[in-house]
Write an enzyme that holds these catalytic residues in place. Structure first.
Site, PDB file in Angstrom:
ATOM      1  N   HIS A 155       0.919  -1.330   0.007  1.00 17.21           N
ATOM      2  CA  HIS A 155       0.064   0.145  -0.026  1.00 17.21           C
ATOM      3  C   HIS A 155       0.832   1.298   0.005  1.00 17.21           C
ATOM      4  O   HIS A 155       0.508   2.256   0.365  1.00 17.21           O
ATOM      5  CB  HIS A 155      -0.949  -0.067   1.045  1.00 17.21           C
ATOM      6  CG  HIS A 155      -1.580  -1.289   1.432  1.00 17.21           C
ATOM      7  ND1 HIS A 155      -2.868  -1.677   0.821  1.00 17.21           N
ATOM      8  CD2 HIS A 155      -1.366  -2.320   2.241  1.00 17.21           C
ATOM      9  CE1 HIS A 155      -3.373  -2.866   1.415  1.00 17.21           C
ATOM     10  NE2 HIS A 155      -2.335  -3.108   2.285  1.00 17.21           N
ATOM     11  N   SER A 276      15.100  21.639 -15.687  1.00 17.76           N
ATOM     12  CA  SER A 276      13.938  22.499 -16.107  1.00 17.76           C
ATOM     13  C   SER A 276      14.457  23.642 -16.729  1.00 17.76           C
ATOM     14  O   SER A 276      15.609  24.177 -16.483  1.00 17.76           O
ATOM     15  CB  SER A 276      13.405  22.540 -14.701  1.00 17.76           C
ATOM     16  OG  SER A 276      12.353  23.713 -14.895  1.00 17.76           O
ATOM     17  N   LYS A 282      15.963  21.971 -10.450  1.00 18.05           N
ATOM     18  CA  LYS A 282      15.489  20.615 -10.806  1.00 18.05           C
ATOM     19  C   LYS A 282      16.392  19.751 -11.792  1.00 18.05           C
ATOM     20  O   LYS A 282      17.270  20.107 -12.633  1.00 18.05           O
ATOM     21  CB  LYS A 282      14.127  20.928 -11.744  1.00 18.05           C
ATOM     22  CG  LYS A 282      13.001  21.521 -10.898  1.00 18.05           C
ATOM     23  CD  LYS A 282      12.339  20.545 -10.129  1.00 18.05           C
ATOM     24  CE  LYS A 282      11.310  19.425 -10.891  1.00 18.05           C
ATOM     25  NZ  LYS A 282      10.215  20.333 -11.702  1.00 18.05           N
ATOM     26  N   GLU A 289       9.681   8.729 -16.906  1.00 19.35           N
ATOM     27  CA  GLU A 289       8.399   9.351 -17.121  1.00 19.35           C
ATOM     28  C   GLU A 289       7.924   8.660 -18.409  1.00 19.35           C
ATOM     29  O   GLU A 289       6.997   8.102 -18.622  1.00 19.35           O
ATOM     30  CB  GLU A 289       8.339  10.544 -16.872  1.00 19.35           C
ATOM     31  CG  GLU A 289       8.593  11.077 -15.465  1.00 19.35           C
ATOM     32  CD  GLU A 289       8.816  12.528 -15.295  1.00 19.35           C
ATOM     33  OE1 GLU A 289       7.614  13.356 -15.738  1.00 19.35           O
ATOM     34  OE2 GLU A 289       9.841  13.102 -14.945  1.00 19.35           O
TER      35      GLU A 289
END
Ligand code: ARG
Length: 458
Positions: A155, A276, A282, A289
């Site tokens: 979980h 970024s 970043k 992804e």
């Protein structure tokens, strides 16, 4: 000029060509188309269906075309209807009338079924090699982290202690099954449809077994209607690739999470991460992804072909031309994903301290603490209750089971002694889970060895 220009008079409308022509994508199968035709021509000559001289001229001509495409001396004419038309027309241009005999006892329906089967078998081999390399990368990383304790989750809640090696090898097992599925699907792919003709076989005395042997097929199809209209093997490959991508997307999702500052379990190498344009701090895990996102394309490819095949009457229908773009896209996507994840993993740096901290703060040794009490004679249910209260007590005081003084343990139960600290030590907890398939270092080492053996033998 169309192959079928005899029946229909006049030029076809450009818009018909736009929807009908497949050379824009099926040119990718030029090698298989030519190799298949060489086998067919040899068999025609051997069976006396065409003369040995014509067969030899065709074989030589086809070999020349293949060499010239490969060297770049011959450009594929993208205005042709499909790759089959292009090869046959080029052959006839080059060798004259003999070229016109190549298509004897054959239809593009059984020809394209042959080409796509040969193409997929080659791609299965390539994808298998890439998946094996990814498994090898997982084994390499696992070997370095046999004792790197981290929380195992259920979980997405810290549950019980495992090691990074154990986590890595879970993905290796998934990929081993993927390889198995690919090789199983290859068996059914290498069944020769040639000889099915357009749909009803042919009156010529073909030697189908000879063609199958020449092309390395396992056997021949036993029904000509099925021979030209079966695309199960293509659907099996798309299913296998969908499952493979599902595995890669789960792996990717975890790496995305682990790259976050909330986890900080891993840092990807600069050459495998992006920045970024506006936020200077970043560093983004774009690769994982994208793999996660591209998984959707492959599922889409599977659904596209399943849907195209649904309710098609026997035998060949032009709907089936739609198989190729779906297959090529799925193959390219799996290829790209495996090719980038392996080096990304090899250059990634894992952070054992962060994993250990997460493990320590997660009370993931609570089960082991209860087991300690059980070993001292307390019934498990009672031990479970005591440790539950202990955990709550620790949380309220911002401490952990490892740091809690013995006196306070003894307020909960007098079975606790100095040896409780050894029993709940995280590495000890992992070491004790030493059944085959468990996270103990020697159990994971055995899994790594068994996995490597499968890679060698498979
Ligand atoms: N381009 C076609 C395909 O991919 C080849 C078969 C064409 N057959 C036909 N009868 N038009 O399926």
């Amino acid at each position: 000029m169309k192959l079928w220009a005899g029946r229909a008079g006049g030029d076809v409308d450009d818009r018909l060509s736009a929807i009908n022509n497949s050379i824009g994508f099926d040119s990718r199968m030029y090698r298989q188309d030519i190799t298949g035709s060489i086998a067919h021509a040899k068999m025609l000559g051997r069976q006396g269906i065409i003369s040995e001289e014509d067969a030899a001229a065709i074989v030589e001509g086809l070999k020349g075309i293949l060499a010239d495409i490969e060297s770049g001396a011959l450009q594929i004419d993208m205005t042709c209807e499909d790759i089959h038309t292009f090869v046959e027309a080029t052959l006839t241009q080059r060798i004259g009338d003999a070229g016109k005999r190549l298509h004897t006892a054959r239809s593009r329906n059984d020809q394209v079924a042959l080409d796509i089967r040969m193409f997929l078998a080659d791609e299965i081999d390539r994808l298998t090699a890439l998946a094996k390399d990814m498994i090898a990368a997982l084994c390499e990383a696992a070997e370095k982290h046999l004792e790197t304790v981290m929380p195992g989750y259920t979980h997405l809640q810290r549950a019980q202690p495992i090691t990074l090696a154990h986590w890595l090898m879970a993905y290796a097992q998934m990929l081993l099954r993927d390889i198995d599925r690919l090789s199983d699907c290859k068996k059914r792919t290498l069944v020769l449809p040639l000889g099915s003709g357009a749909l009803a076989g042919t009156t010529y005395p073909l030697d189908r077994e000879y063609v199958a042997r020449q092309l390395g097929f396992n056997g021949i199809s036993l029904n000509s209607l099925d021979g030209v209209s079966d695309r199960d093997f293509a659907l099996e490959l798309l299913s296998a690739l969908s499952i493979l991508m599902m595995h890669l997307s789960r792996f990717s999702e975890e790496i995305c999470l682990w790259c976050s500052w909330e986890f900080r379990f891993v840092t990807l190498s600069d050459s495998f991460s992006t920045g970024s344009s506006i936020m200077p701090q970043k560093k983004n895990p774009d690769i994982t992804e994208l793999v996660r996102g591209k998984t959707g394309r492959v599922y889409g490819d599977l659904m596209a072909l399943l849907t195209a095949m649904k309710a098609l009457p026997l035998a060949y229908n032009k709907d089936m031309q739609e198989d190729k773009e779906a297959l090529f896209d799925a193959i390219d996507t799996a290829d790209l994903s495996l090719s980038v994840l392996a080096p990304m993993l090899r250059t990634a740096v894992f952070h054992p301290e962060a994993m250990r901290q997460a493990a320590a703060a997660g009370f993931i040794n609570a089960t082991d603490c209860a087991d300690y009490m059980v070993k001292k004679g307390v019934p498990f249910r009672d031990a479970y209750g005591v440790v539950g209260r202990l955990v709550k007590y620790c949380i309220d005081r911002g401490t952990t089971l490892e740091a809690l003084p013995l006196a306070e343990y003894r307020d909960f139960s007098l079975v606790f002694d100095e040896d409780v600290y050894a029993a709940i030590d995280l590495l000890t907890c992992v070491r004790q889970r030493n059944l085959p398939g468990g996270p103990a270092p020697e159990a994971v080492q055995a899994t790594i060895e068994a996995t490597r053996k499968k890679l060698e033998n498979g």
